[in-house]
Design a protein around this motif. Structure first.
Motif, PDB file in Angstrom:
ATOM      1  N   THR A 232       1.136  -0.884   0.073  1.00 18.55           N
ATOM      2  CA  THR A 232       0.318   0.258   0.502  1.00 18.55           C
ATOM      3  C   THR A 232       0.735   1.176  -0.242  1.00 18.55           C
ATOM      4  N   LEU A 233       0.655   2.028  -0.939  1.00 15.42           N
ATOM      5  CA  LEU A 233       1.660   3.792  -1.115  1.00 15.42           C
ATOM      6  C   LEU A 233       0.846   4.780  -0.014  1.00 15.42           C
ATOM      7  N   LYS A 234       0.493   5.532   0.685  1.00 10.58           N
ATOM      8  CA  LYS A 234      -0.220   6.791   0.829  1.00 10.58           C
ATOM      9  C   LYS A 234       0.666   8.090   0.826  1.00 10.58           C
ATOM     10  N   GLY A 235      -0.207   8.876   0.888  1.00  8.25           N
ATOM     11  CA  GLY A 235       0.513  10.386   0.738  1.00  8.25           C
ATOM     12  C   GLY A 235      -0.055  11.123   2.387  1.00  8.25           C
ATOM     13  N   THR A 236       0.645  12.042   2.696  1.00 15.93           N
ATOM     14  CA  THR A 236       0.177  12.300   3.266  1.00 15.93           C
ATOM     15  C   THR A 236       0.514  14.199   3.724  1.00 15.93           C
ATOM     16  N   PHE A 237       0.178  15.002   3.838  1.00 17.05           N
ATOM     17  CA  PHE A 237      -0.113  16.366   4.102  1.00 17.05           C
ATOM     18  C   PHE A 237       0.775  16.857   6.086  1.00 17.05           C
ATOM     19  N   PHE A 238       1.481  17.044   6.379  1.00 15.60           N
ATOM     20  CA  PHE A 238       1.133  18.360   7.809  1.00 15.60           C
ATOM     21  C   PHE A 238       0.718  16.864   8.578  1.00 15.60           C
ATOM     22  N   GLY A 239       1.841  15.827   8.411  1.00 13.99           N
ATOM     23  CA  GLY A 239       0.796  14.678   8.995  1.00 13.99           C
ATOM     24  C   GLY A 239      -0.530  13.977   9.762  1.00 13.99           C
ATOM     25  N   ASN A 240      -1.377  14.804   8.786  1.00 12.29           N
ATOM     26  CA  ASN A 240      -2.692  13.850   8.865  1.00 12.29           C
ATOM     27  C   ASN A 240      -3.535  15.087  10.160  1.00 12.29           C
ATOM     28  N   TYR A 241      -3.018  16.327  10.718  1.00 12.76           N
ATOM     29  CA  TYR A 241      -3.330  16.324  11.454  1.00 12.76           C
ATOM     30  C   TYR A 241      -4.190  18.110  10.802  1.00 12.76           C
ATOM     31  N   LYS A 242      -5.319  17.514  12.098  1.00 19.15           N
ATOM     32  CA  LYS A 242      -6.004  19.032  11.742  1.00 19.15           C
ATOM     33  C   LYS A 242      -5.732  20.253  12.942  1.00 19.15           C
ATOM     34  N   PRO A 243      -4.921  20.990  12.765  1.00 16.82           N
ATOM     35  CA  PRO A 243      -4.384  22.531  13.336  1.00 16.82           C
ATOM     36  C   PRO A 243      -5.053  22.498  14.637  1.00 16.82           C
ATOM     37  N   ARG A 244      -6.297  23.009  14.543  1.00 20.61           N
ATOM     38  CA  ARG A 244      -6.841  23.013  15.346  1.00 20.61           C
ATOM     39  C   ARG A 244      -7.658  21.799  16.610  1.00 20.61           C
ATOM     40  N   SER A 245      -7.660  21.058  15.862  1.00 24.55           N
ATOM     41  CA  SER A 245      -8.865  19.933  16.526  1.00 24.55           C
ATOM     42  C   SER A 245      -7.501  19.268  17.253  1.00 24.55           C
ATOM     43  N   ASP A 246      -6.486  18.958  16.601  1.00 24.65           N
ATOM     44  CA  ASP A 246      -5.309  17.555  17.061  1.00 24.65           C
ATOM     45  C   ASP A 246      -3.630  17.754  17.402  1.00 24.65           C
ATOM     46  N   LEU A 247      -3.713  19.700  16.857  1.00 24.63           N
ATOM     47  CA  LEU A 247      -2.385  19.919  18.232  1.00 24.63           C
ATOM     48  C   LEU A 247      -2.661  20.092  19.520  1.00 24.63           C
ATOM     49  N   PRO A 248      -3.021  20.889  19.534  1.00 28.61           N
ATOM     50  CA  PRO A 248      -3.542  20.720  21.603  1.00 28.61           C
ATOM     51  C   PRO A 248      -3.364  19.692  21.690  1.00 28.61           C
ATOM     52  N   SER A 249      -3.582  18.442  21.413  1.00 25.18           N
ATOM     53  CA  SER A 249      -3.246  17.124  21.938  1.00 25.18           C
ATOM     54  C   SER A 249      -2.313  16.969  21.574  1.00 25.18           C
ATOM     55  N   VAL A 250      -1.555  17.107  20.521  1.00 25.39           N
ATOM     56  CA  VAL A 250      -0.169  16.950  20.399  1.00 25.39           C
ATOM     57  C   VAL A 250       0.821  17.200  20.829  1.00 25.39           C
ATOM     58  N   VAL A 251       0.614  18.773  21.746  1.00 24.03           N
ATOM     59  CA  VAL A 251       1.159  18.896  23.117  1.00 24.03           C
ATOM     60  C   VAL A 251       1.054  18.499  23.929  1.00 24.03           C
ATOM     61  N   GLU A 252      -0.118  18.297  24.588  1.00 24.94           N
ATOM     62  CA  GLU A 252      -0.154  16.897  25.741  1.00 24.94           C
ATOM     63  C   GLU A 252       0.681  15.929  25.941  1.00 24.94           C
ATOM     64  N   LYS A 253       0.707  15.029  24.373  1.00 20.34           N
ATOM     65  CA  LYS A 253       1.825  14.117  24.073  1.00 20.34           C
ATOM     66  C   LYS A 253       3.238  15.191  24.876  1.00 20.34           C
ATOM     67  N   TYR A 254       3.671  15.605  24.872  1.00 19.46           N
ATOM     68  CA  TYR A 254       5.417  16.403  25.653  1.00 19.46           C
ATOM     69  C   TYR A 254       4.923  16.374  26.815  1.00 19.46           C
ATOM     70  N   MET A 255       3.630  17.807  27.124  1.00 21.49           N
ATOM     71  CA  MET A 255       3.205  17.105  28.226  1.00 21.49           C
ATOM     72  C   MET A 255       3.295  15.862  29.249  1.00 21.49           C
ATOM     73  N   ASN A 256       2.933  15.486  29.273  1.00 18.10           N
ATOM     74  CA  ASN A 256       2.780  13.887  29.722  1.00 18.10           C
ATOM     75  C   ASN A 256       4.364  13.176  29.939  1.00 18.10           C
ATOM     76  N   LYS A 257       5.239  13.597  28.620  1.00 20.91           N
ATOM     77  CA  LYS A 257       7.119  12.740  29.020  1.00 20.91           C
ATOM     78  C   LYS A 257       5.978  11.820  27.458  1.00 20.91           C
ATOM     79  N   GLU A 258       5.034  11.478  26.781  1.00 22.78           N
ATOM     80  CA  GLU A 258       5.370  10.197  25.679  1.00 22.78           C
ATOM     81  C   GLU A 258       5.926  11.147  24.715  1.00 22.78           C
ATOM     82  N   LEU A 259       6.136  12.358  24.708  1.00 22.82           N
ATOM     83  CA  LEU A 259       6.621  13.262  23.146  1.00 22.82           C
ATOM     84  C   LEU A 259       8.046  13.685  23.935  1.00 22.82           C
ATOM     85  N   GLU A 260       9.302  13.256  23.230  1.00 19.89           N
ATOM     86  CA  GLU A 260      10.546  14.737  23.318  1.00 19.89           C
ATOM     87  C   GLU A 260      10.860  15.424  22.760  1.00 19.89           C
TER      88      GLU A 260
END
Length: 367
Positions: free
Chosen positions: A317-345
């Motif tokens: 299977t071949l796929k493409g992506t734009f901005f990691g398939n993140y919706k900026p307003r809906s999804d980026l806050p949860s990515v920030v929380e991954k950092y705050m929870n020490k899941e993302l370094e």
């Protein structure tokens, strides 16, 4: 309401007057936000290769004078008419692409390519009235991808602003507004490797390292880094890369090398170079039956992808992506929380911190 709301603000900005010429620190005037716009005080901004690419203006229509910058963190200074979900004092990440929440793309769970606010590198003005909010000595200065963060203040469409946890350090999470999220999301949202799986990452720049970080978070047991620069291999270990392949070390296609290393191919691959040869290799190195390859890098406009159709018939299977398939307003806050929870370094992505414009604004350089 801030004391400057509704007024023109004078501040410092790095202005590109001509293609490839050094940026000039100028006193700029930043107009108040109009309907559905916000004015931000930028506290930290980072440098992305895309800024350099458009500053050089070698492959696109030149648009100058311009204020570049699109990876940043800041605070809302004031809001324009109709803005209801942001207010002065909010901590935010401005983003080069947006989310109107009204179009078919925004209402789809499968897309983040907003009809109204998706990236437009050729537009140097605001959508509301087709004018710039920046001027120097009366001369309008073009915006860049709707953000222009190489300025102490900027005006952005409200749909291109992600409101985040105010406890998150803006000097760290500012790198999430472009490349890091692109690579991370390509792995977590699109490739979706299972725990214990094998993943090949093509290109070990900032985006590729973020893709590797995603594979690490997902629990991949083998993360194979592929790059023509062997000097990147040692640094990549910090991001979970377990093995390294330099295509120049072999006299056969790198996809064959990876297939031999992994008993038929990797479970997932993520291509982060923009090289058409790397894209083909990334696709052809995944295992038949279940392998998924994700393309992230932007190719030259005249490139074409060529592979034998049997690869698809063999259930690759071949796929493409734009901005990691993140919706900026809906999804980026949860990515920030991954950092705050020490899941993302995130700290390991930042190699330098230098003053930019004035002491209160930091300039971040990522790997």
């Amino acid at each position: 309401m801030s004391s400057t709301a509704g007024q023109v603000i004078s501040c410092k900005a790095a202005v590109a007057w001509e293609a490839g010429k050094p940026l000039v620190i100028e006193e700029v005037e930043v107009a108040p936000p109009q309907a559905m716009e916000v004015r931000l005080k930028i506290l930290f901004t980072s440098l992305c290769h895309t800024d350099v690419y458009f500053w050089e203006a070698k492959g696109q229509t030149p648009m100058f004078p311009r204020i570049f910058g699109h990876e940043a963190g800041g605070i809302v200074e004031s809001v324009g008419e109709g803005v209801t979900d942001l207010e002065p004092g909010d901590h935010v990440l401005p983003v080069f692409t947006g989310e109107c929440k009204e179009c078919r793309h925004c209402k789809s769970e499968e897309s983040n390519m907003c009809d109204l606010l998706r990236i437009n590198t050729d537009r140097g003005v605001m959508l509301n009235d087709g004018k710039s909010r920046f001027s120097v000595r009366g001369q309008p200065i073009y915006h860049f991808v709707g953000t222009s963060t190489f300025s102490e203040y900027t005006v952005v469409h409200a749909g291109c602003v992600a409101k985040i946890n105010p406890a998150a350090p803006l000097d760290i999470v500012c790198v999430l507004s472009c490349g890091i999220s692109t690579g991370l999301g390509a792995t977590l949202n699109v490739a979706k490797p299972e725990k214990g799986s094998s993943v090949a990452i093509f290109g070990l720049g900032a985006v590729g390292l973020a893709a590797a970080e995603g594979a690490r978070i997902a629990g991949a047991s083998r993360i194979i880094g592929v790059d023509l620069n062997s000097n990147r291999f040692e640094e990549a270990k910090k991001f979970g890369v377990t093995e390294f392949v330099n295509p120049k070390d072999y006299d056969k296609p790198v996809q064959e090398v990876i297939a031999e290393m992994t008993d038929g191919g990797v479970d997932r691959s993520v291509e982060c170079t923009g090289s058409i040869n790397a894209m083909i290799s990334a696709f052809e190195c995944v295992h038949d039956g279940w392998g998924v390859a994700v393309l992230v890098g932007v190719p030259n406009k005249d490139d074409s992808f060529k592979t034998h159709p049997i690869n698809f018939l063999n259930e690759k299977t071949l796929k493409g992506t734009f901005f990691g398939n993140y919706k900026p307003r809906s999804d980026l806050p949860s990515v920030v929380e991954k950092y705050m929870n020490k899941e993302l370094e995130l700290e390991k992505f930042i190699t330098h911190e230098v003053p930019f414009l004035r002491n209160q604004q930091g300039f971040r350089v990522h790997a």
